[in-house]
Design an enzyme around this catalytic site. Structure first.
Site, PDB file in Angstrom:
ATOM      1  N   ARG A  23      11.639  -4.085   5.037  1.00 33.08           N
ATOM      2  CA  ARG A  23      10.205  -3.748   5.039  1.00 33.08           C
ATOM      3  C   ARG A  23       9.734  -3.286   6.424  1.00 33.08           C
ATOM      4  NH1 ARG A  23       8.174  -8.953   2.492  1.00 33.08           N
ATOM      5  NH2 ARG A  23       8.906  -8.887   0.354  1.00 33.08           N
ATOM      6  N   ARG A  27       3.041  -3.101   6.339  1.00 34.84           N
ATOM      7  CA  ARG A  27       1.660  -3.412   6.677  1.00 34.84           C
ATOM      8  C   ARG A  27       1.457  -4.011   8.063  1.00 34.84           C
ATOM      9  NH1 ARG A  27       0.115  -7.033   1.669  1.00 34.84           N
ATOM     10  NH2 ARG A  27       2.353  -7.435   1.731  1.00 34.84           N
ATOM     11  N   ARG A  36      -1.829   4.368   4.770  1.00 35.39           N
ATOM     12  CA  ARG A  36      -2.020   3.626   3.519  1.00 35.39           C
ATOM     13  C   ARG A  36      -3.499   3.529   3.130  1.00 35.39           C
ATOM     14  NH1 ARG A  36      -3.043   1.363  -0.297  1.00 35.39           N
ATOM     15  NH2 ARG A  36      -2.125  -0.449  -1.323  1.00 35.39           N
ATOM     16  N   ASP A  72       9.912   1.678  -3.691  1.00 36.89           N
ATOM     17  CA  ASP A  72       9.841   0.334  -4.264  1.00 36.89           C
ATOM     18  C   ASP A  72      10.980   0.191  -5.266  1.00 36.89           C
ATOM     19  OD1 ASP A  72       7.860  -2.141  -4.522  1.00 36.89           O
ATOM     20  OD2 ASP A  72       8.624  -1.688  -6.532  1.00 36.89           O
ATOM     21  N   TYR A 147      11.440  -8.698 -13.478  1.00 35.82           N
ATOM     22  CA  TYR A 147      10.089  -8.122 -13.500  1.00 35.82           C
ATOM     23  C   TYR A 147       9.766  -7.510 -14.860  1.00 35.82           C
ATOM     24  CZ  TYR A 147       9.598  -8.679  -8.451  1.00 35.82           C
ATOM     25  OH  TYR A 147       9.487  -9.206  -7.189  1.00 35.82           O
TER      26      TYR A 147
END
Length: 340
Positions: A23, A27, A36, A72, A147
């Site tokens: 990652r 963020r 973003r 992703d 998922y």
């Protein structure tokens, strides 16, 4: 090109330990947040120019030894026929629960169904201009199925485990389909120019070692065996796998990713000299003062004891509230303390 990362994947000696972060485009970086703020997460993933831009940001800012494609793990699942949204975590509108649900799923054609991923890779190979290698990635079949069956993240993964135990035929049919999709998707990434592949099995560790060997390992092994990987190393990361390293090794990857719950040196003793490893600093260490970060980096390097085939990384993704300055300091410590 800085080949340190690829050389370490193949167990070759390097001048200093290569480092990148899971990652690393994310963020915690103000530069990422600036982009973003203008689009949704899915829009960012599906806009090649923007996805390439945020992939390159940490190369410039942190000085890491590899870039990882911004995308992703669930990107290729959506065109199988499951509507995907992020609120903020991933949510599938209609989870897969029955054989009829499995039968409705299609195997996407990556060039037609996720062209933006392949276009991003092509842009990156051009824009990186040989500075550092580019890592492509995907989810392991079991994690993707988690998922798809739960519909979102879970604390106990009760629905996927119920399917495993009570409807093994449905589970097997789903896993076969997901594995085929995954193989097509990762091979398309390699063809487009990815120079290494990481397979993320984020939830593989929720299984007991016996269940992992029965319900997850055969599909990951089939996936890895089906990749066109002549000169493309495969990193296999199973979070929470410290109690079953030898089982995970059977999947056939070139590098094993290690989380922070296992001693890296002891893991290497178990895995033997022919298996490279990646890891494994606790991500929360990056909240510590700089002298603590340096001491923890040294500890991980000392556990490796100078053995070839080590890629420094966190034991999982970097956290969104970490200071970029601390991440930069960690990378600098890895390079300085491991300099040959």
């Amino acid at each position: 090109m800085n080949n340190r990362f690829l050389d370490a994947c193949w167990g070759k000696p390097v001048d200093r330990t290569p480092v990148w972060l899971m990652r690393q485009a994310g963020r915690y970086l103000p530069e990422y947040m600036a982009i973003r703020s203008k689009c949704t997460f899915l829009e960012l993933c599906k806009t090649p120019e923007l996805a390439a831009e945020v992939t390159i940001q940490p190369i410039d800012i942190l000085g890491v030894d590899a870039a990882i494609l911004f995308s992703d793990i669930l990107t290729p699942v959506e065109p199988m026929g499951l509507k995907l949204d992020f609120v903020p975590g991933p949510v599938f509108e209609h989870p897969v629960r029955t054989m009829a649900d499995v039968e409705k799923l299609r195997i996407p054609n990556p060039e037609e169904d996720v062209p933006y991923v392949l276009d991003t890779i092509k842009i990156l190979r051009r824009e990186l201009a040989g500075r550092v290698p580019l890592i492509g990635f995907g989810g392991a079949p079991f994690t993707l199925a988690c998922y798809m069956v739960e519909g979102k993240g879970s604390k106990d993964w009760a629905n996927i485990k119920r399917m495993m135990y009570a409807a093994p035929d449905v589970f097997a049919a789903l896993m076969e389909k997901v594995t085929m999709m995954d193989m097509e998707y990762l091979n398309a990434q390699i063809k487009a120019g990815a120079q290494a592949i990481q397979i993320f099995d984020t939830w593989g560790g929720v299984l007991s070692p016996t269940d992992y060997e029965k319900y997850a390992l055969p599909y990951t092994a089939k996936l890895i065996n089906g990749l066109n990987r002549q000169n493309t190393p495969v990193i296999h990361f199973v979070k929470g796998a410290g109690t079953m390293l030898e089982r995970v090794q059977k999947a056939g990857g070139d590098v094993m990713g290690l989380d922070w719950h296992v001693n890296l040196g002891k893991a290497r003793d178990v895995l033997g000299p022919n298996m490279a490893v990646q890891g494994n600093l606790d991500p929360t260490v990056l909240y510590a003062p700089k002298e603590v970060i340096e001491a923890e980096v040294k500890r991980v390097l000392d556990e490796n004891a100078g053995r070839p085939g080590h890629i420094f990384n966190l034991g999982h993704g970097i956290l969104p509230t970490v200071s970029p300055e601390n991440a930069i300091h960690m990378v600098e410590c890895v390079h300085r303390l491991s300099q040959q």
